[in-house]
Design an enzyme around this catalytic site. Structure first.
Site, short mmCIF file in Angstrom:
data_model
loop_
_atom_site.label_atom_id
_atom_site.label_comp_id
_atom_site.label_asym_id
_atom_site.label_seq_id
_atom_site.Cartn_x
_atom_site.Cartn_y
_atom_site.Cartn_z
N LYS A 116 0.66 -22.68 -8.14
CA LYS A 116 1.62 -21.87 -7.49
C LYS A 116 0.67 -20.58 -7.73
O LYS A 116 -0.02 -20.35 -8.77
CB LYS A 116 2.61 -21.56 -8.40
CG LYS A 116 3.60 -20.22 -7.88
CD LYS A 116 4.89 -20.35 -8.38
CE LYS A 116 5.90 -19.29 -7.91
NZ LYS A 116 7.18 -19.19 -8.51
N SER A 128 11.03 -19.59 -5.99
CA SER A 128 10.06 -19.18 -5.08
C SER A 128 8.74 -19.98 -5.17
O SER A 128 7.69 -19.76 -4.31
CB SER A 128 9.62 -17.72 -5.80
OG SER A 128 9.23 -18.06 -7.11
N SER A 144 12.78 -20.69 -10.20
CA SER A 144 12.01 -21.00 -9.07
C SER A 144 11.18 -22.20 -8.93
O SER A 144 10.63 -22.41 -8.05
CB SER A 144 11.01 -19.73 -9.25
OG SER A 144 11.51 -18.51 -8.56
#
Lengths: 103, 451
Positions: B42, B117, B141
């Protein structure tokens, strides 16, 4: 009412150093009003004798001797290289005071 | 011949940057449990290689001078890092639509969101672009996109994994988490990245569990609690049914299931967002356009430069975060909002502590609905926040949780089962998750490439 006003939004934006367009102010005013009215449900919970939860991990403060370490992960030169505008090892920024304030 | 990444990327946009050659540890000759395993990271986790943008324009040119601790650990274990995965800007969002560089689409249905996310990380694993991925879980997330993409997502106990080199969102909530196709692969990844780090004072000195060994362990006699509040109104009927079936199937393995109550569950969203946004408003103060990356401005004074760079560099949700957080912390309002949220957080934590005196594991849905249509919530931030209703209590309480695929809706959209364990009892969670996983073939299913 928990509704937040456009003037409050402008004041918070100034405090947090974010320029907003008029359109963004309007949008933020209605969005934050809706969100805060929903969140105001927490005010109904009795918390008089409840402590806050600032110690998320339950760990104590951790300290070490204040001795500069030459290089942890990267050098200070590596960090200075990231700065867009420099003068030697200093970060170069626009003036803090305007001409009129100085004189 | 095209690679899997080249084939899938035009449809899903899971990556912000794909490296020409995977990043591997210098001088590592051979071996390591992650040898030959490809990973996506990420893009709010710092890597020396490539850019680290947090999917924000304000960091679009940022190149980190060092690796996060978790990156060093993965490389030392032999991993091949193939690129940086898309996310909601600064990890603020539940759909990956708030990325400044365009949304990630769900590999099971590209008209729908991947969740967020860590949507890029979950979509990259679900599509088979990579073996595994790292995400971050501040309010769901990792678990949310894992559930919507049909893969396994782990949110460890607060303090279990070092956050050194993670771009901060809500510092009392943030944890690095793992995404993989199977529970055992997730356990392996967590075992590698977990542990104390002198560079992160919030990392725990407690011994790291034997997560891989815990996979496959018997669960007979395990007490599973099912909070009735996790099946309240607003939970999609198909989701509720699939999750209930999953919980029932744990009974056939000898676990006992009891209904429990966590009455403060509906307030967790308010508590979570007030605290997360307050902490974020402080964490985001460092982005001033002066230190991390070039951001051109014609401002003539320092204060005008701050306002201009931040006004142009941050996206809508990040600005909303700064405004809400600053408001919740400002004089005259802090007692009613931030401090009250912090106190209710104490009560929510107690609720979980009390529940875990009666049961070993808490089970329920990860999300109240399967993947929603792209664009359906972006105009209504409150609806976007409510997507996290069943994941945020875990972060507020600081406990670990896992999302395991537990079936598909009539529209062939994946649904996740959430298993929550007490602090630092990840092993228990992995045992139950593998026991469930072995009964079904959900993890064998893969999405087909869109035409």
């Amino acid at each position: 009412m928990d509704a937040i006003t456009a003037d409050e939004v402008k004041s918070i934006a100034a405090l947090s150093r974010v320029a907003l367009t008029e359109q963004e102010v309007d949008r933020a005013t209605s969005d934050l009003s809706a969100i805060l009215s929903n969140f105001s449900a927490i005010k109904t919970i009795e918390t008089t004798n409840v402590s806050s939860s600032d110690d998320a991990s339950g760990l104590r403060n951790i300290a070490r001797e204040d001795i500069a370490q030459e290089e942890v992960l990267c050098s200070s030169d590596d960090l200075i290289k990231l700065i867009p505008h420099t003068n030697g090892r200093y970060s170069k920024v626009p003036g803090v005071f305007s001409e009129s304030e100085v004189s | 011949m095209k690679t899997v990444i080249e084939t899938w990327e035009p449809h899903i946009h899971a990556f912000l940057e794909v490296f020409e050659n995977p990043v591997v540890a210098e001088g590592l000759l051979r071996g390591g449990p992650l040898q030959g395993k490809t990973l996506a990271i990420k893009d709010n986790i710092l890597m020396k290689f490539g850019k680290t943008t947090a999917a924000s324009n304000i960091l679009k040119n940022f190149q980190s001078p060092y690796n996060a601790t978790v990156i060093e650990k993965l490389l030392n274990a032999g991993a091949s890092i193939v690129g940086k995965a898309n996310l909601d800007e600064f990890a603020m969002g539940s759909s990956t639509e708030y990325s400044a560089f365009g949304p990630t689409k769900n590999p099971w249905d590209i008209s729908r969101v991947a969740g967020g996310s860590s949507g890029g990380s979950a979509a990259a694993v679900a599509s088979g672009e990579v073996w595994g991925a790292l995400g971050t879980d501040t309010g769901g997330s990792v678990r949310h996109p894992a559930s919507l993409c049909g893969v396994v997502g782990v949110k460890p106990t607060y303090g279990r994994v070092s956050r050194h080199g993670l771009i901060s969102y809500g510092s009392s909530l943030d944890q690095v988490g793992t995404i993989a196709r199977t529970v055992t692969d997730s356990a392996l990844l967590l075992e590698i990245i977990a542990g104390h780090d002198v560079l992160d004072a919030t990392s725990s000195p407690l011994r790291v569990g034997k997560y891989v060994d815990a996979c496959g362990r018997e669960i007979a006699g395990m007490k599973i609690g099912v909070p009735k509040e996790f099946f309240g109104e607003g939970v999609n009927a198909e989701v509720a049914q699939l999750v209930r079936e999953a919980i029932t199937s744990l009974e056939t393995l000898g676990a006992t299931v009891t209904e429990i109550s966590l009455p403060l569950t509906p307030l967790a969203i308010a508590v979570y967002y007030l605290i997360a946004k307050a902490e974020a408003s402080s964490n985001l103060a460092r982005y001033d356009g002066l230190r991390y990356a070039t951001f051109e401005t014609e401002a003539e004074s320092l204060i005008e430069q701050y306002k201009d760079v931040r006004g142009k560099g941050f996206g809508l949700e990040v600005k909303r975060t700064i405004l809400m957080g600053t408001y919740a912390l400002s004089a005259g309002y802090a007692d009613a909002w931030y401090k009250q949220a912090s106190k209710v957080r104490t009560l929510i934590r107690r609720e979980y502590e009390d529940a875990f005196k009666q049961v070993d594991i808490i089970a329920g849905p990860v999300t109240s609905e399967p993947a929603f249509l792209v664009g359906s919530k972006t105009e209504d931030p409150l609806q976007m926040y409510l997507a996290d209703a069943l994941t945020v209590p875990v972060n507020v309480a600081g406990v670990p949780a896992i999302s395991v695929p537990c079936g598909f809706t009539s529209e062939n959209l994946p649904v996740g089962l959430q298993l929550i364990a007490p602090h630092f009892q990840e092993e228990r969670m992995f045992s139950v998750a593998t026991a469930y996983e072995a009964q079904h073939d959900w993890y064998m299913r893969a999405p087909t490439l869109p035409q």
